[in-house]
Design an enzyme around this catalytic site. Sequence first.
Site, short mmCIF file in Angstrom:
data_model
loop_
_atom_site.label_atom_id
_atom_site.label_comp_id
_atom_site.label_asym_id
_atom_site.label_seq_id
_atom_site.Cartn_x
_atom_site.Cartn_y
_atom_site.Cartn_z
N HIS A 1 1.90 3.91 -2.94
CA HIS A 1 1.67 5.42 -2.90
C HIS A 1 2.79 6.54 -3.76
O HIS A 1 2.98 7.58 -3.87
CB HIS A 1 1.28 6.17 -1.47
N GLU B 1 -6.04 6.89 -1.50
CA GLU B 1 -5.75 5.49 -0.98
C GLU B 1 -6.91 4.25 -1.45
O GLU B 1 -6.42 3.32 -1.12
CB GLU B 1 -6.77 5.86 0.38
N HIS C 1 1.04 -1.40 -0.26
CA HIS C 1 0.21 -0.24 -0.06
C HIS C 1 0.91 1.19 0.11
O HIS C 1 0.71 2.73 -1.07
CB HIS C 1 -0.85 0.24 1.05
N GLU C 2 2.18 1.73 0.85
CA GLU C 2 2.53 2.51 1.07
C GLU C 2 3.45 2.84 -0.31
O GLU C 2 3.96 4.02 -0.81
CB GLU C 2 3.90 2.21 2.22
#
Length: 268
Positions: free
Chosen positions: A127, A189, A123-124
């Site tokens: 980004h 997100e 997820h990070e």
Amino acid sequence: MRGWFGAMGAVALAVACAKVPITGRTQYNVVPEPLMRSLGKSSYADMLRGVRVERKTEDAQILNQVGAKISRVANQPDYEWDYTLIEDDQINAWCLPGGYIGFYTGILPVLRHEAGMAFVMGHEVGHAVAHHGAERLTQQLTLLGGLAGLSLALDSETELTPQQRGIVLGALGVGAEVGVMLPFSRMHESEADVVGAMYMARAGYPPEESITVWDRMSRQTGGSGVPPFLSTHPSDESRQKNLREWMPQANKRYERNKLPNDTTEKRW
Ligand SMILES: [Zn+2]
């Protein structure tokens, strides 16, 4: 004359519009990738100044192993990839452009196992590879004195002013000071969730765990005093719905790449 202007416009648009990997969304972003990586590197130094770091512990080793697997599928040849486990109760984790990753020990019980860590890392990293920070900086460029001002500050001996530094950290999702923290949008997100689920699946971790991680996260941080990390994230239902839509594709990738060991064995 009109034709000439038209051609110029097309060139400017081609430079500024990019496609996000996996989701294919077209984004508007004028901050060049090398500049983002420089900002990532200097912000990493900022984030690690004065913190306690675990280097040789078993947990730190697991972070590095999971990181190596996720970075392989992220396929970013220009990233330097570095993983730091920070001794701190915060329930938080981040990845800066260039592949500089920080996990706080406080998030480990929420992750519970390697698969949980793989999702949050995906997820990070999502980004970063989806250029969310660059998109946000593009919106704030006037506050930063334009692109030229930003590049100059990194190339020369001149440091960014504290205010500029705050804007950069905020745009990269790691701003800590009140009033500087700019929450990532719901769209960012959801996009990072999709990239994270796909990356973890391709790295051999069961993507269903992406949903259970957010379950634990909301239970852990529920009630009063919602930490900034959670308040910047969209509601659990919309997040889970979005992940479920991508689950068939993610599961296909997982079946092909499944790791031999049980990555959902409880560790924290
Ligand atoms: Zn996020």
